[in-house]
Design a protein around this motif. Sequence first.
Motif, short mmCIF file in Angstrom:
data_model
loop_
_atom_site.label_atom_id
_atom_site.label_comp_id
_atom_site.label_asym_id
_atom_site.label_seq_id
_atom_site.Cartn_x
_atom_site.Cartn_y
_atom_site.Cartn_z
N LEU A 80 80.55 121.55 119.28
CA LEU A 80 80.69 121.39 117.82
C LEU A 80 79.85 122.42 117.07
O LEU A 80 80.29 123.00 116.09
CB LEU A 80 80.27 119.97 117.40
CG LEU A 80 81.24 118.84 117.73
CD1 LEU A 80 80.63 117.50 117.37
CD2 LEU A 80 82.53 119.03 116.94
N LYS A 117 78.80 125.26 118.32
CA LYS A 117 79.26 126.62 118.64
C LYS A 117 80.56 126.96 117.93
O LYS A 117 80.76 128.08 117.46
CB LYS A 117 79.46 126.76 120.16
CG LYS A 117 78.16 126.87 120.93
CD LYS A 117 78.41 127.26 122.37
CE LYS A 117 79.05 126.15 123.15
NZ LYS A 117 79.30 126.50 124.54
N PHE A 118 81.49 126.00 117.88
CA PHE A 118 82.84 126.35 117.43
C PHE A 118 83.22 125.75 116.09
O PHE A 118 84.24 126.11 115.52
CB PHE A 118 83.88 125.89 118.46
CG PHE A 118 83.58 126.36 119.85
CD1 PHE A 118 83.34 127.71 120.10
CD2 PHE A 118 83.54 125.48 120.91
CE1 PHE A 118 83.06 128.15 121.37
CE2 PHE A 118 83.26 125.91 122.19
CZ PHE A 118 83.01 127.25 122.42
N ALA A 119 82.43 124.79 115.59
CA ALA A 119 82.82 124.12 114.33
C ALA A 119 81.76 124.29 113.25
O ALA A 119 81.76 123.53 112.29
CB ALA A 119 83.10 122.64 114.59
N ARG A 120 80.88 125.23 113.43
CA ARG A 120 79.87 125.55 112.41
C ARG A 120 79.03 124.34 112.04
O ARG A 120 78.60 124.22 110.88
CB ARG A 120 80.55 126.06 111.14
CG ARG A 120 80.82 127.54 111.14
CD ARG A 120 81.38 127.87 109.80
NE ARG A 120 81.46 129.29 109.55
CZ ARG A 120 82.00 129.80 108.47
NH1 ARG A 120 82.51 129.01 107.55
NH2 ARG A 120 82.05 131.10 108.28
N MET A 121 78.84 123.48 112.97
CA MET A 121 78.07 122.28 112.64
C MET A 121 76.58 122.64 112.57
O MET A 121 76.09 123.42 113.37
CB MET A 121 78.31 121.23 113.72
CG MET A 121 77.68 119.93 113.44
SD MET A 121 78.11 118.81 114.74
CE MET A 121 76.85 117.62 114.53
N VAL A 157 83.76 123.37 107.05
CA VAL A 157 84.42 122.86 108.26
C VAL A 157 84.54 121.35 108.22
O VAL A 157 85.56 120.79 108.63
CB VAL A 157 83.67 123.33 109.53
CG1 VAL A 157 84.31 122.74 110.77
CG2 VAL A 157 83.68 124.83 109.61
N ASP A 186 86.18 130.25 115.38
CA ASP A 186 84.87 130.91 115.44
C ASP A 186 84.98 132.28 116.10
O ASP A 186 85.92 132.56 116.86
CB ASP A 186 83.90 130.03 116.24
CG ASP A 186 82.48 130.47 116.07
OD1 ASP A 186 81.87 130.11 115.04
OD2 ASP A 186 81.97 131.19 116.95
N TYR A 225 89.07 122.86 113.74
CA TYR A 225 88.47 124.04 114.36
C TYR A 225 89.05 124.20 115.77
O TYR A 225 89.49 123.23 116.38
CB TYR A 225 86.94 123.89 114.43
CG TYR A 225 86.51 122.62 115.10
CD1 TYR A 225 86.42 121.43 114.38
CD2 TYR A 225 86.21 122.58 116.45
CE1 TYR A 225 86.06 120.25 114.98
CE2 TYR A 225 85.84 121.40 117.07
CZ TYR A 225 85.76 120.23 116.34
OH TYR A 225 85.41 119.07 116.94
N VAL A 226 89.00 125.43 116.21
CA VAL A 226 89.58 125.73 117.52
C VAL A 226 88.49 125.69 118.59
O VAL A 226 87.39 126.18 118.37
CB VAL A 226 90.24 127.13 117.51
CG1 VAL A 226 90.81 127.49 118.87
CG2 VAL A 226 91.32 127.21 116.46
N TYR A 252 89.61 126.50 111.31
CA TYR A 252 88.50 127.43 111.56
C TYR A 252 88.52 127.92 113.01
O TYR A 252 88.63 127.14 113.95
CB TYR A 252 87.17 126.72 111.27
CG TYR A 252 85.97 127.56 111.63
CD1 TYR A 252 85.65 128.71 110.91
CD2 TYR A 252 85.15 127.20 112.70
CE1 TYR A 252 84.56 129.48 111.24
CE2 TYR A 252 84.06 127.98 113.03
CZ TYR A 252 83.77 129.11 112.31
OH TYR A 252 82.70 129.89 112.65
N GLN A 265 75.65 119.36 107.48
CA GLN A 265 76.79 119.96 108.17
C GLN A 265 77.44 120.99 107.27
O GLN A 265 77.46 120.84 106.05
CB GLN A 265 77.79 118.89 108.54
CG GLN A 265 78.86 119.42 109.46
CD GLN A 265 79.81 118.32 109.82
OE1 GLN A 265 79.43 117.18 109.90
NE2 GLN A 265 81.04 118.69 110.04
N SER A 266 77.94 122.03 107.86
CA SER A 266 78.64 123.06 107.09
C SER A 266 79.77 122.40 106.31
O SER A 266 80.64 121.76 106.87
CB SER A 266 79.20 124.11 108.04
OG SER A 266 79.96 125.03 107.32
#
Lengths: 331, 353
Positions: free
Chosen positions: B280, B282-286, A7, A230, A286-287, A228, A3-4
């Motif tokens: 997740l 798409k929007f949370a860089r997972m 975030v 995007d 995150y949004v 965060y 996982q990043s």
Amino acid sequence: MNQSVNVKELNEHIRNESSFVDMINMEMNKVIVGQKHLVESLLVGLLSDGHILLEGVPGLAKTLAISTLSGIVDARFNRIQFTPDLLPADLLGTMIYSQQKEQFMVKKGPIFTNFVLADEINRSPAKVQSALLEAMQERQITIGEDTFKLDQPFLVLATQNPIEQEGTYPLPEAQVDRFMLKVVIDYPQQEEEKLIVRQNLAKEFPTASQVVKPDDIIRARGIVKEVYIDEKIEQYILDIVFATRYPENYGLDHLQGMINYGGSPRASINLAIASKAYAFIKRRGYVIPEDVRAVCHDVLRHRIGLSYEAEAENMTGEDIITEILNTIEVP
Amino acid sequence: MYTRILKYLLYVLFALVFLPRAHGQPFRVDARLDTNQIQIGDQIHLQLNLTQPGDARVEIPSWQDRLGTQLEVIKTFPPDTMGDQGDQSITITRKLLITSFDTGKVEIPPVPFFYQGRQGVDSVLTPPMDLYVQTVQVDTTRDVFGIKGPFGAPLSWAEIWPWAAGLVALGLLVWALIYLLRRRKRKDMVLEPRKTSEPAHVYALRELDRLKEDRLWQNDQVKAYYTRLSEILRTYLWMRYGIKTLERTTDEIMTSLSDTELAQQEAYDMLLGNLRFADLVKFARMQPSTTENEGALQQAYDFVHATKYVGEQEPAAKEGGDEKGDAGEEQEPNEQDNNKQEPKEGPRGNLSR
């Protein structure tokens, strides 16, 4: 799973740091019955360093909400009743002559506080409104030759009554734009009002405890900025705001004649910041589109200028925003 | 004046020369006014009475809108006949409503009644009468007033009915508009199978196959992979249930589906998990694992198979042309292969919402 890191860590961080939000909510709910949206909006404004314009009939706990919030945050609170004869000096302060020191001294006005309730802001003329709005924007006040920084957190909650427009000075569009949110408060539900009546009859008013320090709020503001967002969400925000300016580009040709002017760049900025704050309140790092849609009406409703045609057709800014949200594709 | 005298002389001459008397009983006529003095514009009745033998044929005169030069006939009443059993005579009464807008002395001319005598056509005339028309006295000592507006005439049905018809038409139009709007709103809320050129599941399965073939996540385009995956599912839901999914968020889509039979099925949770997981990414860089990427696609296949329309009235399948090719179970690409695969664990992210 890879996982990043950023975030994931941010999410964990925000989970820990946003725990006070639940406590604030709990304390607020002890005092304020219902008005969940008002409480949420206050938190969004508080966490994103934005001011709020409240519209609602009298008696909907506007003053109680902000005084309770100031108690919970252990901050100072002042209420200023705007009247037609109010002067900027009554608000900001003035120079008075001290006979003892034989010189002019600064007498600070009620705006030098953390939370200001500007009650019925549209009852005062433009010069007083401008004085307040400049203070809101600059977060500093100049009296005579001295400039004073306002304490942080500084939150202005201005109210205006949707009825009784006679003898009022409606806020100009440019001034209204400085409010981050315009929140419309409605009457409480029947069950909620029953509880309010019972509390008043029994004279048992719960009190909120102080659970947060102003420093916690200032630190939380820093964290909110890190939430965060995007690129897809940014594009979604821009699509919404641009649709208020050029509806014909988004298949909303029928709205073209209804809008005199759409949201300013400040609208895009505030929509992004408010979405971040909302995500923080929901304890996320995150949004997501839900956050944008949750705050969209409050951020945009006072930033859309309606044409006469729209008014003739009884169309409100609310309707236009709803239509835009129902048309713009969610990422 | 000379014309009038000439007209009387002609009547008399006509009577003397061409119309010899036929009946022994005399013809009597007389005329009566309500009053012989009126104010300008006042309306009065002129009553003409003709007494004649019962078997005589008399031509009763008719009037258009004028009587003489100074009198206006407002209304003509139908003749009234009254019989006398003693001398077999009858009396015919004719009534007129007249007025005059000339002031001074106005002469009511003699009115002739023609009848068939033994020796031909004869006539009898009513006596001439005078009517005095007075003007309105103006009191110059008082203030001058403006001209009075016209008096409102009573409304007739002929005047009312176009308005009434218009109102009814408008009412019907408003009702139709409200009905259509409500229907449209209801359509938006109620989930109904949507007619399309091809069945929703055929479209979805084809697009999922294409997504698989494009190998996006294998080429480090994970975000694009999940964006397309969620778009395929949302479009499928739109085609399958007719709800607007492309303009709604995951939560709103799930709320829309919560009132349907789908909410009771496992597929509902499957869809919720899939869309949230895609959010997740798409929007949370997972960055999901390989297993999760494959699992998400498989979950989408399973969802489509579990919820595809299998009723007899599959509208899209009938419209689709080649039913076997489009909608047949055996013909669907990858379906058999997919069914053989073991159900994989659904995508679950470490980031929960």
